[in-house]
Design a protein around this motif. Structure first.
Motif, PDB file in Angstrom:
ATOM      1  N   ARG A  78       0.392   5.820  -3.445  1.00 22.41           N
ATOM      2  CA  ARG A  78      -0.041   5.960  -4.832  1.00 22.41           C
ATOM      3  C   ARG A  78       1.130   6.066  -5.800  1.00 22.41           C
ATOM      4  NH1 ARG A  78      -5.113  10.053  -3.576  1.00 22.41           N
ATOM      5  NH2 ARG A  78      -5.928   8.792  -1.872  1.00 22.41           N
ATOM      6  N   LEU A  79       2.293   6.449  -5.279  1.00 25.65           N
ATOM      7  CA  LEU A  79       3.470   6.491  -6.141  1.00 25.65           C
ATOM      8  C   LEU A  79       3.836   5.086  -6.617  1.00 25.65           C
ATOM      9  CD1 LEU A  79       5.411   8.636  -7.254  1.00 25.65           C
ATOM     10  CD2 LEU A  79       6.934   8.145  -5.322  1.00 25.65           C
ATOM     11  N   SER A  80       3.502   4.078  -5.822  1.00 26.03           N
ATOM     12  CA  SER A  80       3.737   2.689  -6.232  1.00 26.03           C
ATOM     13  C   SER A  80       2.773   2.245  -7.323  1.00 26.03           C
ATOM     14  CB  SER A  80       3.584   1.746  -5.025  1.00 26.03           C
ATOM     15  OG  SER A  80       4.813   1.534  -4.378  1.00 26.03           O
ATOM     16  N   ASP A  81       1.628   2.916  -7.401  1.00 26.60           N
ATOM     17  CA  ASP A  81       0.620   2.561  -8.399  1.00 26.60           C
ATOM     18  C   ASP A  81       0.021   3.842  -8.960  1.00 26.60           C
ATOM     19  OD1 ASP A  81      -1.209   1.222  -9.961  1.00 26.60           O
ATOM     20  OD2 ASP A  81      -2.599   0.780  -8.318  1.00 26.60           O
ATOM     21  N   PRO A  82       0.831   4.635  -9.690  1.00 29.80           N
ATOM     22  CA  PRO A  82       0.397   5.980 -10.086  1.00 29.80           C
ATOM     23  C   PRO A  82      -0.824   6.016 -10.989  1.00 29.80           C
ATOM     24  CG  PRO A  82       2.411   5.355 -11.235  1.00 29.80           C
ATOM     25  CD  PRO A  82       2.179   4.319 -10.184  1.00 29.80           C
TER      26      PRO A  82
END
Length: 437
Positions: free
Chosen positions: A351-355
């Motif tokens: 999810r850090l790649s797509d916060p």
């Protein structure tokens, strides 16, 4: 998956409940008897000083500074994602960061490595900014002692209770938007406290900081006078200053974790059925409050028995033995949240790649998936069960050490009989909830 209610086990206990309950009770009793025979003088306070293993050199300070900056940037990102990203707990960065990385991950990190929240807390950074602004405006920086003497750590207890309501009671407690609003309100409260009482107020008023500092007292590592010191585990609890409201922080957390397990059990569903969202929230709130009251009353029974035997004031006794509950709280937390931490911390990277949940792939990890076999179900079950047993044995050790430090030798062991019984009840209840969740 609902992060706010994601507690449970990946398999049954490695032994039947009745066997594990008897084993846990036997371990506590054997520990109690051994301590009475072999531990006649207090030892933990002397071990708390530890021995130095190295100075906090410039590179360590640089790493701490970088970690603080990264933590604050993550805080800003989480608030932005919660308020403006997709309002889905399965796509947004905020729920997994708050409920897993912070609530569970930093609790474990604190018990292992010391007071890491002191470095990583975004509220420390915000507090420094508030004080800087006050100086520029020519205003005096607040006085934390004023708040400490009047409010104690009750604001921290209230903050933890509010978080538990969001996690366990609110029907949409895992909604990024709800979490974002909660973060803004919590931050505003911290700013208000710092503005009036100074940044030192965060030591008493910031709920996560107070709780994580208690867990840090379990750690074999601590920093003192610029040096990293290695000490006996648990010994840091002898240095905990129990203020007004500290016991409330401990009991609220213990009661909340206990209820988290009970609310996932068949017994709870048999009791309240399957009510709709807000009716269910009412039942959950009542259950949370009652759970906190029950663990508090059990502790009060043990404390009043100790006070009666030793002819001491029960309020003093409650304060003296409060740190002995910290290993139990930590053991419950590990038992109930181990699976969630192991599984969901993996999704943090995705999810850090797509916060914001908008379909981005900033680091090439957005399409990743959780590996549920990274640790076998049997190992997870052992971790969960042993966390409860070891936590209670550690509590017996701390309570006994406190007793021999405070009371005459003839009363030290006798005074602990009721407290041992209370801890056996806590242990059996924890194992039952673990099996039922």
């Amino acid at each position: 998956m609902i992060l706010g209610h994601g507690v449970g086990t990946r398999g049954d206990l490695p032994l039947p409940l009745w066997q594990f309950a008897w084993a846990a009770a036997a371990a506590l009793v054997i520990s109690f008897v051994a301590l009475g025979a072999l531990w006649s003088r207090p030892k933990l306070a002397a071990a708390a000083e530890g021995r130095p293993v190295g100075a906090v050199a410039t590179p360590v300070r640089v790493v701490a500074g970088v970690a603080q900056a990264v933590s604050f940037a993550l805080f800003v990102l989480v608030v932005a994602a919660a308020l403006f990203g997709v309002d889905s707990p399965n796509a947004n960065l905020a729920p997994v960061t708050i409920y897993v990385v912070v609530w569970i991950g930093l609790a474990v990190a604190s018990a292992l490595f010391g007071d890491v929240w002191r470095v990583l807390s975004p509220f420390e950074t915000i507090g420094a900014g508030v004080e800087s602004l006050q100086r520029r405006l020519g205003r005096p920086v607040g006085q934390p002692d004023l708040a400490s003497t009047t409010l104690g750590q009750w604001p921290a207890a209230a903050g933890i209770f509010a978080f538990l309501i969001l996690e366990l009671v609110h029907p949409a407690g895992d909604s990024p938007r709800i979490l974002g609003i909660g973060l803004v309100l919590y931050t505003a409260t911290m700013v208000f406290g710092v503005w009036h009482w100074g940044r030192g107020w965060l030591r008493d008023g910031e709920g996560f900081g107070v709780l994580f500092s208690l867990f840090a007292a379990l750690s074999p590592l601590h920093v003192d006078d610029g040096r990293v010191r290695l000490r006996a585990p648990l010994s840091g609890l002898t240095g905990v200053t129990v203020k007004t409201g500290t016991l409330a922080v401990i009991l609220v957390t213990l009661g909340g974790t206990t209820f988290d397990g009970f609310a996932e059990s068949e017994a709870w569903r048999d009791l309240v059925g399957r009510p709709d969202r807000w009716t269910g929230a009412f039942y959950l709130l009542v259950g949370l409050v009652v759970s906190i009251e029950v663990v508090g009353m059990l502790y009060a029974v043990g404390v009043r028995s100790v006070a009666a035997i030793t002819a001491t004031d029960h309020r003093d006794t409650a304060r003296w033995f409060a740190p002995s509950l910290v290993p139990i709280v930590f053991g419950y937390a590990v038992a109930h949240y181990a699976q969630l931490l192991i599984d969901e911390v993996q999704s943090f990277a995705f999810r850090l790649s797509d916060p914001f949940g908008e379909g981005w792939d900033l680091f090439g990890t957005a399409d990743g998936s959780i590996d549920f076999t990274v640790i076998s179900p049997d190992v997870v079950a052992w971790i969960q069960a042993l966390a409860i047993v070891v936590g209670h044995v550690a509590a017996v050790v701390v309570a006994h050490d406190t007793a021999v430090a405070r009371f005459e030798s003839r009363d030290a062991t006798t005074s602990q009989y009721t407290m041992l019984f209370v801890m056996v009840l806590y242990s059996i209840a924890g194992l039952w909830l673990l099996l039922e969740a």
